[in-house]
Design a protein around this motif. Structure first.
Motif, PDB file in Angstrom:
ATOM      1  N   MET A   1       0.845  -1.173   0.000  1.00 11.02           N
ATOM      2  CA  MET A   1       0.000   0.000   0.000  1.00 11.02           C
ATOM      3  C   MET A   1       0.897   1.245   0.000  1.00 11.02           C
ATOM      4  N   ALA A   2       0.627   2.124  -0.878  1.00 11.58           N
ATOM      5  CA  ALA A   2       1.428   3.342  -0.986  1.00 11.58           C
ATOM      6  C   ALA A   2       1.131   4.278   0.178  1.00 11.58           C
ATOM      7  N   LEU A   3       2.129   5.029   0.552  1.00 17.29           N
ATOM      8  CA  LEU A   3       1.996   5.970   1.660  1.00 17.29           C
ATOM      9  C   LEU A   3       1.500   7.308   1.117  1.00 17.29           C
ATOM     10  N   THR A   4       0.188   7.353   0.920  1.00 20.27           N
ATOM     11  CA  THR A   4      -0.423   8.577   0.403  1.00 20.27           C
ATOM     12  C   THR A   4      -1.396   9.137   1.429  1.00 20.27           C
ATOM     13  N   LYS A   5      -1.795  10.364   1.219  1.00 20.09           N
ATOM     14  CA  LYS A   5      -2.724  11.031   2.133  1.00 20.09           C
ATOM     15  C   LYS A   5      -4.060  10.272   2.197  1.00 20.09           C
ATOM     16  N   GLU A   6      -4.529   9.800   1.054  1.00 21.85           N
ATOM     17  CA  GLU A   6      -5.805   9.078   0.991  1.00 21.85           C
ATOM     18  C   GLU A   6      -5.723   7.751   1.727  1.00 21.85           C
ATOM     19  N   ASN A   7      -4.615   7.008   1.570  1.00 21.70           N
ATOM     20  CA  ASN A   7      -4.456   5.715   2.237  1.00 21.70           C
ATOM     21  C   ASN A   7      -4.351   5.885   3.765  1.00 21.70           C
ATOM     22  N   ILE A   8      -3.656   6.912   4.191  1.00 22.46           N
ATOM     23  CA  ILE A   8      -3.552   7.184   5.626  1.00 22.46           C
ATOM     24  C   ILE A   8      -4.924   7.534   6.186  1.00 22.46           C
ATOM     25  N   ALA A   9      -5.677   8.338   5.463  1.00 21.61           N
ATOM     26  CA  ALA A   9      -7.031   8.696   5.897  1.00 21.61           C
ATOM     27  C   ALA A   9      -7.923   7.459   5.968  1.00 21.61           C
ATOM     28  N   ASP A  10      -7.775   6.546   5.000  1.00 20.71           N
ATOM     29  CA  ASP A  10      -8.565   5.309   4.997  1.00 20.71           C
ATOM     30  C   ASP A  10      -8.223   4.434   6.207  1.00 20.71           C
ATOM     31  N   VAL A  11      -6.956   4.320   6.534  1.00 20.92           N
ATOM     32  CA  VAL A  11      -6.536   3.515   7.678  1.00 20.92           C
ATOM     33  C   VAL A  11      -7.073   4.123   8.981  1.00 20.92           C
ATOM     34  N   LEU A  12      -6.980   5.434   9.114  1.00 23.12           N
ATOM     35  CA  LEU A  12      -7.509   6.090  10.307  1.00 23.12           C
ATOM     36  C   LEU A  12      -9.020   5.923  10.419  1.00 23.12           C
ATOM     37  N   GLN A  13      -9.709   6.040   9.302  1.00 22.31           N
ATOM     38  CA  GLN A  13     -11.157   5.848   9.306  1.00 22.31           C
ATOM     39  C   GLN A  13     -11.503   4.414   9.692  1.00 22.31           C
ATOM     40  N   MET A  14     -10.749   3.445   9.189  1.00 19.64           N
ATOM     41  CA  MET A  14     -10.986   2.044   9.523  1.00 19.64           C
ATOM     42  C   MET A  14     -10.778   1.806  11.024  1.00 19.64           C
ATOM     43  N   LEU A  15      -9.746   2.413  11.594  1.00 19.27           N
ATOM     44  CA  LEU A  15      -9.500   2.289  13.032  1.00 19.27           C
ATOM     45  C   LEU A  15     -10.647   2.890  13.841  1.00 19.27           C
ATOM     46  N   LEU A  16     -11.112   4.055  13.434  1.00 16.25           N
ATOM     47  CA  LEU A  16     -12.220   4.702  14.139  1.00 16.25           C
ATOM     48  C   LEU A  16     -13.501   3.883  14.061  1.00 16.25           C
ATOM     49  N   LEU A  17     -13.771   3.314  12.898  1.00 17.88           N
ATOM     50  CA  LEU A  17     -14.975   2.501  12.739  1.00 17.88           C
ATOM     51  C   LEU A  17     -14.904   1.214  13.556  1.00 17.88           C
ATOM     52  N   ASN A  18     -13.701   0.691  13.757  1.00 16.42           N
ATOM     53  CA  ASN A  18     -13.535  -0.561  14.498  1.00 16.42           C
ATOM     54  C   ASN A  18     -13.135  -0.350  15.956  1.00 16.42           C
ATOM     55  N   SER A  19     -13.085   0.875  16.430  1.00 13.49           N
ATOM     56  CA  SER A  19     -12.600   1.143  17.784  1.00 13.49           C
ATOM     57  C   SER A  19     -13.446   0.454  18.852  1.00 13.49           C
ATOM     58  N   ASP A  20     -14.758   0.413  18.679  1.00  9.82           N
ATOM     59  CA  ASP A  20     -15.618  -0.251  19.660  1.00  9.82           C
ATOM     60  C   ASP A  20     -15.306  -1.746  19.727  1.00  9.82           C
ATOM     61  N   SER A  21     -15.134  -2.362  18.580  1.00  4.74           N
ATOM     62  CA  SER A  21     -14.788  -3.781  18.535  1.00  4.74           C
ATOM     63  C   SER A  21     -13.412  -4.043  19.148  1.00  4.74           C
ATOM     64  N   ILE A  22     -12.463  -3.170  18.869  1.00  5.42           N
ATOM     65  CA  ILE A  22     -11.104  -3.311  19.421  1.00  5.42           C
ATOM     66  C   ILE A  22     -11.138  -3.193  20.937  1.00  5.42           C
ATOM     67  N   LEU A  23     -11.901  -2.242  21.458  1.00  4.65           N
ATOM     68  CA  LEU A  23     -11.994  -2.063  22.909  1.00  4.65           C
ATOM     69  C   LEU A  23     -12.709  -3.236  23.573  1.00  4.65           C
TER      70      LEU A  23
END
Length: 146
Positions: A1-23
């Motif tokens: 995966m390339a280190l681009t602004k869009e990919n970083i934003a996607d990873v952060l969004q994925m973490l936020l969406l899964n934060s309840d499950s992770i906790l």
């Protein structure tokens, strides 16, 4: 995966969406930690009747979680992440921020073997055992429920 602004934003969004499950997974991991030292769940040679095997009792005993050296108590080496995991799981359930509480690690006093963190009454002994007792019955019940 390339280190681009869009990919970083996607990873952060994925973490936020899964934060309840992770906790929730962190709560389950702490539950497993608390129940594995029952006298019949022999992860450790010595088991304790106060530790339940199918739910977490109001009081939990954890071996090798403190050290006693040169006449002073301290946190056991290699247990920092476990202290943090316990505090994070309790913060999630209580709706508090980790930065705003007295953590287990901060609560351990060098000269005294009794203290309190935000969520637990602590007692610790020279042989290295840490006794945690839930201070809030509703938090204890919610922890077992989750």
């Amino acid at each position: 995966m390339a280190l681009t602004k869009e990919n970083i934003a996607d990873v952060l969004q994925m973490l936020l969406l899964n934060s309840d499950s992770i906790l929730k997974q962190s709560v389950v991991a702490v539950f497993d930690l608390f129940t594995k030292y029952h006298e019949e769940n022999r992860v450790h040679i010595e088991g304790w009747k106060t530790n339940e095997r199918w739910k977490v009792g109001k009081r939990v005993i954890l071996p090798h979680y403190v050290r006693f050296e040169f006449g002073k108590f301290g946190t056991a080496y290699g247990r920092y992440s476990e202290y943090s995991d316990i505090d994070k799981a309790m913060c999630y359930l209580a709706g508090k921020r980790l930065e705003d509480i007295v953590t287990i690690e901060k609560a351990i006093k060098p000269k005294d073997n009794v203290s309190e963190s935000e969520f637990f009454k602590l007692r610790y002994f020279k042989k290295g055992t840490l006794h945690l007792e839930f201070k809030d019955e509703s938090l204890w019940a919610r922890f077992n429920q989750v």
